[in-house]
Write a protein that holds these residues in place. Structure first.
Motif, PDB file in Angstrom:
ATOM      1  N   PRO A  17       0.735  -1.213   0.114  1.00  0.00           N
ATOM      2  CA  PRO A  17       0.167  -0.142  -0.128  1.00  0.00           C
ATOM      3  C   PRO A  17       0.912   1.373  -0.170  1.00  0.00           C
ATOM      4  CG  PRO A  17      -0.719  -1.710   1.590  1.00  0.00           C
ATOM      5  CD  PRO A  17       0.626  -2.054   1.210  1.00  0.00           C
ATOM      6  N   ASN A  18       0.575   2.208  -0.680  1.00  0.00           N
ATOM      7  CA  ASN A  18       1.200   3.520  -0.769  1.00  0.00           C
ATOM      8  C   ASN A  18       1.693   4.022   0.446  1.00  0.00           C
ATOM      9  OD1 ASN A  18       1.068   3.400  -3.647  1.00  0.00           O
ATOM     10  ND2 ASN A  18      -0.493   5.193  -3.768  1.00  0.00           N
ATOM     11  N   GLN A  19       0.687   3.925   1.414  1.00  0.00           N
ATOM     12  CA  GLN A  19       1.076   4.590   2.735  1.00  0.00           C
ATOM     13  C   GLN A  19       2.248   3.978   3.462  1.00  0.00           C
ATOM     14  OE1 GLN A  19      -2.248   5.038   5.455  1.00  0.00           O
ATOM     15  NE2 GLN A  19      -1.098   5.805   7.102  1.00  0.00           N
ATOM     16  N   ARG A  20       2.201   2.716   3.182  1.00  0.00           N
ATOM     17  CA  ARG A  20       3.167   1.734   3.906  1.00  0.00           C
ATOM     18  C   ARG A  20       4.412   1.698   3.112  1.00  0.00           C
ATOM     19  NH1 ARG A  20       6.345   0.479   6.953  1.00  0.00           N
ATOM     20  NH2 ARG A  20       6.789  -2.018   7.447  1.00  0.00           N
ATOM     21  N   PHE A  21       4.360   2.110   1.735  1.00  0.00           N
ATOM     22  CA  PHE A  21       5.475   2.216   1.204  1.00  0.00           C
ATOM     23  C   PHE A  21       6.329   3.501   1.500  1.00  0.00           C
ATOM     24  CE2 PHE A  21       7.719   3.924  -2.734  1.00  0.00           C
ATOM     25  CZ  PHE A  21       8.792   2.905  -3.165  1.00  0.00           C
ATOM     26  N   VAL A  22       5.576   4.694   1.507  1.00  0.00           N
ATOM     27  CA  VAL A  22       6.249   5.940   1.846  1.00  0.00           C
ATOM     28  C   VAL A  22       6.786   5.991   3.347  1.00  0.00           C
ATOM     29  CG1 VAL A  22       5.544   8.527   2.378  1.00  0.00           C
ATOM     30  CG2 VAL A  22       4.509   7.198   0.178  1.00  0.00           C
ATOM     31  N   GLU A  23       5.956   5.224   3.994  1.00  0.00           N
ATOM     32  CA  GLU A  23       6.658   5.234   5.443  1.00  0.00           C
ATOM     33  C   GLU A  23       7.958   4.416   5.498  1.00  0.00           C
ATOM     34  OE1 GLU A  23       5.302   2.151   9.021  1.00  0.00           O
ATOM     35  OE2 GLU A  23       3.728   3.577   8.589  1.00  0.00           O
ATOM     36  N   LEU A  24       8.146   3.406   4.502  1.00  0.00           N
ATOM     37  CA  LEU A  24       9.245   2.546   4.647  1.00  0.00           C
ATOM     38  C   LEU A  24      10.313   3.392   4.086  1.00  0.00           C
ATOM     39  CD1 LEU A  24      10.245  -0.290   4.712  1.00  0.00           C
ATOM     40  CD2 LEU A  24       9.776  -0.518   2.201  1.00  0.00           C
ATOM     41  N   ILE A  25      10.246   4.201   3.153  1.00  0.00           N
ATOM     42  CA  ILE A  25      11.140   5.262   2.536  1.00  0.00           C
ATOM     43  C   ILE A  25      11.637   6.236   3.662  1.00  0.00           C
ATOM     44  CG2 ILE A  25      11.597   6.953   0.840  1.00  0.00           C
ATOM     45  CD1 ILE A  25      11.289   4.021  -0.454  1.00  0.00           C
ATOM     46  N   THR A  26      10.721   6.572   4.230  1.00  0.00           N
ATOM     47  CA  THR A  26      10.976   7.810   5.147  1.00  0.00           C
ATOM     48  C   THR A  26      11.587   7.308   6.442  1.00  0.00           C
ATOM     49  OG1 THR A  26       8.632   7.835   5.921  1.00  0.00           O
ATOM     50  CG2 THR A  26       9.182   9.287   4.268  1.00  0.00           C
ATOM     51  N   THR A  27      11.668   6.171   6.805  1.00  0.00           N
ATOM     52  CA  THR A  27      11.944   5.532   7.977  1.00  0.00           C
ATOM     53  C   THR A  27      13.407   4.631   7.895  1.00  0.00           C
ATOM     54  OG1 THR A  27      10.673   3.513   8.093  1.00  0.00           O
ATOM     55  CG2 THR A  27       9.823   5.553   9.440  1.00  0.00           C
TER      56      THR A  27
END
Length: 156
Positions: free
Chosen positions: A110-120
């Protein structure tokens, strides 16, 4: 255990290889595996973006449209590659479609999970940036080639 199997598959993806086993299992838990038959679209150009796909098995074609609306092959992506990430970052619509070339198994993040993965995870972010840079360079070469072909046709 399916989550463990998917986590092991994700470990093989170069973009995600820096994640530890706990992070990989959490990612696998929040994802879903989809199987696509030959010529099935994972998504179409213009679709709203809801996820990023990791190609687990098989090969995909990135397909755009020419001025007449006809499909144009822009690139191919194989196993362990990421597709659909540009729209996840942009928060908008898909700039191209992606369809299966033969049987394809893909994990959707999911996009939200992907962006979270990138930012952390700075290592993952750097890998995604490097991959996007490579894709941009390939696209630029394709555009230059197409421009040359157009000019050649005009001259004839």
């Amino acid at each position: 255990m399916v989550v463990h199997k998917e986590a092991m598959q994700l470990k093989q993806v170069p973009l995600l290889s820096s994640l530890d086993s706990k992070q990989l299992k959490l990612l696998a838990f929040t994802c879903e595996v989809f199987d696509f038959a030959d010529q099935d679209y994972l998504f179409h150009q213009g679709d709203a973006s809801d996820c990023v796909y990791v190609i687990l098995e098989g090969e995909t074609e990135v397909v755009g449209q020419d001025a007449d609306g006809m499909p144009v092959l822009l690139a191919t992506s194989g196993a362990n590659s990421l597709v659909g990430e540009m729209a996840a970052f942009a928060g908008g619509v898909r700039s191209a479609g992606v369809r299966a070339r033969g049987a394809v198994s893909a994990l959707s993040i999911p996009n939200q999970r992907f962006v979270e993965l990138i930012t952390t995870n700075p290592q993952v972010a750097m890998s995604v940036l490097q991959d996007l840079t490579r894709k941009l360079a390939e696209t630029s070469k394709l555009v230059a080639k197409l421009q040359d072909e157009i000019e050649t046709r005009k001259d004839n």
